[in-house]
Structure formats: C-alpha cells, structure tokens
Design a protein around this motif. Structure first.
Motif, PDB file in Angstrom:
ATOM      1  N   GLY A  13       0.820  -1.226   0.000  1.00 31.42           N
ATOM      2  CA  GLY A  13       0.000   0.000   0.000  1.00 31.42           C
ATOM      3  C   GLY A  13       0.845   1.263   0.000  1.00 31.42           C
ATOM      4  N   LYS A  14       2.151   1.116  -0.257  1.00 30.23           N
ATOM      5  CA  LYS A  14       3.061   2.274  -0.206  1.00 30.23           C
ATOM      6  C   LYS A  14       2.604   3.421  -1.091  1.00 30.23           C
ATOM      7  N   SER A  15       2.357   3.115  -2.362  1.00 25.21           N
ATOM      8  CA  SER A  15       2.104   4.233  -3.275  1.00 25.21           C
ATOM      9  C   SER A  15       0.781   4.934  -2.949  1.00 25.21           C
ATOM     10  N   ASP A  31       8.016   8.207  -6.497  1.00 18.34           N
ATOM     11  CA  ASP A  31       7.883   6.752  -6.603  1.00 18.34           C
ATOM     12  C   ASP A  31       9.203   6.219  -7.172  1.00 18.34           C
ATOM     13  N   THR A  32      10.075   5.684  -6.303  1.00 17.78           N
ATOM     14  CA  THR A  32      11.396   5.258  -6.789  1.00 17.78           C
ATOM     15  C   THR A  32      11.337   3.911  -7.512  1.00 17.78           C
ATOM     16  N   GLY A  33      10.302   3.114  -7.231  1.00 13.69           N
ATOM     17  CA  GLY A  33      10.154   1.843  -7.947  1.00 13.69           C
ATOM     18  C   GLY A  33      10.067   2.086  -9.448  1.00 13.69           C
ATOM     19  N   TYR A  36      13.452   1.883 -11.199  1.00 13.59           N
ATOM     20  CA  TYR A  36      13.932   0.514 -11.463  1.00 13.59           C
ATOM     21  C   TYR A  36      13.095  -0.141 -12.563  1.00 13.59           C
ATOM     22  N   ARG A  37      11.797   0.184 -12.562  1.00  9.99           N
ATOM     23  CA  ARG A  37      10.930  -0.350 -13.621  1.00  9.99           C
ATOM     24  C   ARG A  37      11.361   0.176 -14.985  1.00  9.99           C
ATOM     25  N   THR A  38      11.827   1.425 -15.015  1.00 11.45           N
ATOM     26  CA  THR A  38      12.247   2.024 -16.284  1.00 11.45           C
ATOM     27  C   THR A  38      13.506   1.339 -16.809  1.00 11.45           C
ATOM     28  N   TYR A  95      11.270  -7.787 -14.049  1.00  8.58           N
ATOM     29  CA  TYR A  95      12.436  -7.154 -14.673  1.00  8.58           C
ATOM     30  C   TYR A  95      13.039  -6.119 -13.722  1.00  8.58           C
ATOM     31  N   ALA A  96      12.145  -5.314 -13.098  1.00  5.15           N
ATOM     32  CA  ALA A  96      12.617  -4.271 -12.178  1.00  5.15           C
ATOM     33  C   ALA A  96      13.341  -4.901 -10.994  1.00  5.15           C
ATOM     34  N   SER A  97      12.734  -5.929 -10.434  1.00  7.43           N
ATOM     35  CA  SER A  97      13.333  -6.580  -9.265  1.00  7.43           C
ATOM     36  C   SER A  97      14.698  -7.175  -9.632  1.00  7.43           C
ATOM     37  N   ALA A  98      14.784  -7.792 -10.805  1.00  4.59           N
ATOM     38  CA  ALA A  98      16.058  -8.407 -11.226  1.00  4.59           C
ATOM     39  C   ALA A  98      17.149  -7.349 -11.420  1.00  4.59           C
ATOM     40  N   VAL A  99      16.848  -6.270 -12.143  1.00  6.17           N
ATOM     41  CA  VAL A  99      17.896  -5.264 -12.386  1.00  6.17           C
ATOM     42  C   VAL A  99      18.249  -4.507 -11.107  1.00  6.17           C
ATOM     43  N   SER A 100      17.296  -4.460 -10.153  1.00  4.92           N
ATOM     44  CA  SER A 100      17.566  -3.689  -8.929  1.00  4.92           C
ATOM     45  C   SER A 100      18.600  -4.356  -8.026  1.00  4.92           C
ATOM     46  N   SER A 101      18.922  -5.621  -8.306  1.00  5.37           N
ATOM     47  CA  SER A 101      19.946  -6.266  -7.475  1.00  5.37           C
ATOM     48  C   SER A 101      21.343  -6.093  -8.086  1.00  5.37           C
ATOM     49  N   VAL A 105      23.383  -0.644 -11.400  1.00  5.26           N
ATOM     50  CA  VAL A 105      22.065  -0.034 -11.629  1.00  5.26           C
ATOM     51  C   VAL A 105      21.697   0.846 -10.438  1.00  5.26           C
ATOM     52  N   ARG A 106      21.940   0.322  -9.231  1.00  2.82           N
ATOM     53  CA  ARG A 106      21.609   1.116  -8.032  1.00  2.82           C
ATOM     54  C   ARG A 106      22.458   2.381  -7.991  1.00  2.82           C
ATOM     55  N   GLU A 107      23.728   2.245  -8.344  1.00  2.97           N
ATOM     56  CA  GLU A 107      24.636   3.395  -8.365  1.00  2.97           C
ATOM     57  C   GLU A 107      24.149   4.431  -9.392  1.00  2.97           C
ATOM     58  N   MET A 112      20.356  10.720  -8.422  1.00  2.00           N
ATOM     59  CA  MET A 112      19.089  11.325  -8.835  1.00  2.00           C
ATOM     60  C   MET A 112      18.084  11.327  -7.664  1.00  2.00           C
ATOM     61  N   GLN A 113      18.024  10.200  -6.949  1.00  2.00           N
ATOM     62  CA  GLN A 113      17.085  10.080  -5.832  1.00  2.00           C
ATOM     63  C   GLN A 113      17.523  10.949  -4.658  1.00  2.00           C
ATOM     64  N   LYS A 114      18.833  10.928  -4.380  1.00  2.00           N
ATOM     65  CA  LYS A 114      19.339  11.724  -3.248  1.00  2.00           C
ATOM     66  C   LYS A 114      19.112  13.211  -3.510  1.00  2.00           C
ATOM     67  N   GLY A 126       9.799   3.241  -1.607  1.00  2.00           N
ATOM     68  CA  GLY A 126      10.706   2.301  -2.267  1.00  2.00           C
ATOM     69  C   GLY A 126      11.051   1.138  -1.361  1.00  2.00           C
ATOM     70  N   ARG A 127      12.311   0.719  -1.425  1.00  2.00           N
ATOM     71  CA  ARG A 127      12.769  -0.402  -0.600  1.00  2.00           C
ATOM     72  C   ARG A 127      13.939  -0.007   0.310  1.00  2.00           C
ATOM     73  N   ASP A 128      14.693   1.035  -0.127  1.00  2.00           N
ATOM     74  CA  ASP A 128      15.909   1.413   0.621  1.00  2.00           C
ATOM     75  C   ASP A 128      15.916   2.900   0.950  1.00  2.00           C
ATOM     76  N   ILE A 129      14.737   3.502   1.029  1.00  2.00           N
ATOM     77  CA  ILE A 129      14.694   4.959   1.247  1.00  2.00           C
ATOM     78  C   ILE A 129      15.207   5.286   2.656  1.00  2.00           C
ATOM     79  N   GLY A 130      14.716   4.559   3.640  1.00  2.00           N
ATOM     80  CA  GLY A 130      15.137   4.830   5.020  1.00  2.00           C
ATOM     81  C   GLY A 130      16.547   4.357   5.328  1.00  2.00           C
ATOM     82  N   ASN A 183      16.623 -10.540  -0.040  1.00  2.00           N
ATOM     83  CA  ASN A 183      17.853 -11.304   0.146  1.00  2.00           C
ATOM     84  C   ASN A 183      19.033 -10.849  -0.694  1.00  2.00           C
ATOM     85  N   ARG A 184      18.859  -9.769  -1.470  1.00  2.00           N
ATOM     86  CA  ARG A 184      19.977  -9.338  -2.305  1.00  2.00           C
ATOM     87  C   ARG A 184      21.085  -8.763  -1.416  1.00  2.00           C
ATOM     88  N   ASP A 185      22.318  -8.735  -1.976  1.00  2.00           N
ATOM     89  CA  ASP A 185      23.468  -8.282  -1.188  1.00  2.00           C
ATOM     90  C   ASP A 185      23.453  -6.777  -0.984  1.00  2.00           C
TER      91      ASP A 185
HETATM   92  O1   DC Z   1       7.795  -0.452  -5.788  1.00  2.00           O
HETATM   93  P1   DC Z   1       7.784  -1.258  -7.109  1.00  2.00           P
HETATM   94  O2   DC Z   1       7.010  -2.532  -6.989  1.00  2.00           O
HETATM   95  O3   DC Z   1       7.353  -0.431  -8.257  1.00  2.00           O
HETATM   96  O4   DC Z   1       9.332  -1.644  -7.354  1.00  2.00           O
HETATM   97  C1   DC Z   1       9.748  -2.472  -8.406  1.00  2.00           C
HETATM   98  C2   DC Z   1      11.056  -3.175  -8.026  1.00  2.00           C
HETATM   99  O5   DC Z   1      12.095  -2.190  -7.932  1.00  2.00           O
HETATM  100  C3   DC Z   1      11.055  -3.895  -6.685  1.00  2.00           C
HETATM  101  O6   DC Z   1      10.756  -5.266  -6.843  1.00  2.00           O
HETATM  102  C4   DC Z   1      12.443  -3.693  -6.152  1.00  2.00           C
HETATM  103  C5   DC Z   1      12.979  -2.498  -6.868  1.00  2.00           C
HETATM  104  N1   DC Z   1      13.137  -1.309  -6.010  1.00  2.00           N
HETATM  105  C6   DC Z   1      14.295  -1.203  -5.284  1.00  2.00           C
HETATM  106  O7   DC Z   1      15.136  -2.100  -5.309  1.00  2.00           O
HETATM  107  N2   DC Z   1      14.536  -0.089  -4.547  1.00  2.00           N
HETATM  108  C7   DC Z   1      13.634   0.903  -4.489  1.00  2.00           C
HETATM  109  N3   DC Z   1      13.884   1.993  -3.749  1.00  2.00           N
HETATM  110  C8   DC Z   1      12.423   0.800  -5.204  1.00  2.00           C
HETATM  111  C9   DC Z   1      12.183  -0.341  -5.952  1.00  2.00           C
END
Ligand code: DC
Length: 220
Positions: A13-15, A31-33, A36-38, A95-101, A105-107, A112-114, A126-130, A183-185
């Motif tokens: 329910g984040k968004s 919306d940072t997800g 990664y989706r892009t 696809y987003a979840s895979a590239v986000s590990s 890609v995170r770098e 941009m997010q900061k 997102g997942r790592d905002i805090g 579980n990603r590193d």
């Molecule tokens: O929030 P979302 O479902 O749109 O995010 C898609 C994928 O992006 C999610 O599976 C993991 C990744 N993600 C991330 O690693 N870090 C974020 N801050 C946001 C999303």
C-alpha cells in the motif's frame, strides 16, 4: 523541509498512502520503484536478460531518465519518451526486481534520488529509502500487510488497468519478488533500525493516512 521515507514490500500500500500523505502535506511524492521499472523496461525492450549484470550494465550509458511532476502525479520520461503505464505491466515487476539487485544499476539511480530528497520536501517510497537514500529522514515507515491482503490489492489494481491476471499468479510472483528484494546483497528491502513498522492489513486507507500525518506532525 520535511522528508518522509516509506519502504515496504510490493502491494503493502506504499504508493496509495505515500500519494495521499503527500497531497495532505502539499509536498512531492516520489515513486522510486518507477526508476527501477524504467531500467527493467529498457532491458526488456532491448532483449537483455535482466539477471545478467554485464548485459544490463552495457545499457546504462544509453539511458537518460527524467522525472516530471504534474498535479501531484509523477511521469517518467525515458530518452524523451513518456513511458506511461508501460512500466506497470506485471512482467516489468520481475524485470525491475532483477535489475535492482545489480550494483551498477543502483549506483546509476542513486544520485538522482538523493538530489530529489535534498532539494525538495518529499514523501518517497521504495525499498531502501530509510536505509540508503534518506538515512536522516524525519519519519521512516516500513509498511507491511499480510500476503493475502497484498496480493488481493495488486490483483485488483492490475485488473482495474485492464490487465487479465489471477490472484494465484499475482501471489506467486509477489512472493518470488519479495524473496529476491529482501535477500539481495546490496540495499536489501529491510526496515531501517529507526523505522516504524506499520501493518495496515486491517486498516482503511483513510485511517492509515491519518495515522501517518499524525506521526509527521508529532515530529515537526
Ligand atoms: O515499488 P515497485 O514494486 O514499483 O518496485 C519495483 C522493483 O524495484 C522492486 O521489486 C524492487 C525495486 N526497487 C528497489 O530495489 N529499490 C527501491 N527503492 C524501489 C524499488
């Protein structure tokens, strides 16, 4: 300036909440997800395997992402094209979840997010905002809900966009994606030490928004 971090798994329910809280406070919702989706979408469009780090890395110099805000809505522009709902297709979640590990890609998306959080009052989800993007946020929420509640919400959301998908399919994809994200590193999807764990399974959206706004006001 006020900066609010809302993290949590898919369908928690984040968004919905982040958008409503931002509207209530008159600040930007990021919306940072979508970022990664892009990147995931670009890998898909170029026929790359999203799990293959070196294949995805070679794409990064060809990606230019711009975020635009209109009436509280975020639009993602990829190399000049407004992607609209293309990044919301169920396949793009994996696809987003895979590239986000992939660390590169995170770098690539980090500064941009900061910068967004440095220059604006924001509610960012997102997942790592805090933990990574705004470690000194005024308020950190880690949103959770039961698997059934989350899968149900996602199914209804996708079906309302005309995407035909079953509850079971959504539930299985969601569990798989959560496992991958947690579980990603690098920057795993876990709560920051000082985050408030907020289970909204049995709460209405209105009550959840009220509670978050109350927590924000407490910190002002
Ligand atoms: O929030 P979302 O479902 O749109 O995010 C898609 C994928 O992006 C999610 O599976 C993991 C990744 N993600 C991330 O690693 N870090 C974020 N801050 C946001 C999303």
């Amino acid at each position: 300036m006020i900066r609010i971090a809302i993290d949590g798994p898919s369908g928690s329910g984040k968004s919905t909440l982040a958008k409503a809280v931002a509207r209530e406070l008159g600040i930007i919702y990021v919306d940072t997800g979508a970022l990664y989706r892009t990147v995931g979408y670009f890998a898909y469009a170029n026929g790359k395997d999203p799990h293959n780090a070196s294949e995805v890395e070679t794409l990064l110099p060809n990606i230019s992402i711009e975020l635009k805000y209109e009436n509280g809505l975020q639009r993602v522009i990829l190399n000049g094209e407004d992607l609209g709902d293309k990044i919301r297709m169920p396949q793009m979640s994996m696809y987003a979840s895979a590239v986000s590990s992939i660390p590169a890609v995170r770098e690539f998306l980090l500064e941009m997010q900061k910068r967004m959080a440095r220059e604006n009052s924001v509610v960012m989800d997102g997942r790592d905002i805090g933990t990574v993007i705004i470690p000194d946020a005024d308020l950190k929420i880690f949103l959770t809900a039961s698997n059934e509640t989350r899968a149900n919400r996602r199914t209804l959301e996708l079906q309302s966009k005309g995407i035909c998908i079953s509850f079971e399919e959504v539930l299985n994809d969601m569990i798989e994606r959560d496992k991958q994200d947690k579980n990603r590193d690098i920057a795993p999807a876990i709560p920051a030490d000082d985050a408030i764990i907020f289970d909204n399974s049995a709460m209405s959206v209105e009550d959840s928004v009220k509670e978050i706004v109350r927590l924000v006001n407490e910190r002002k």
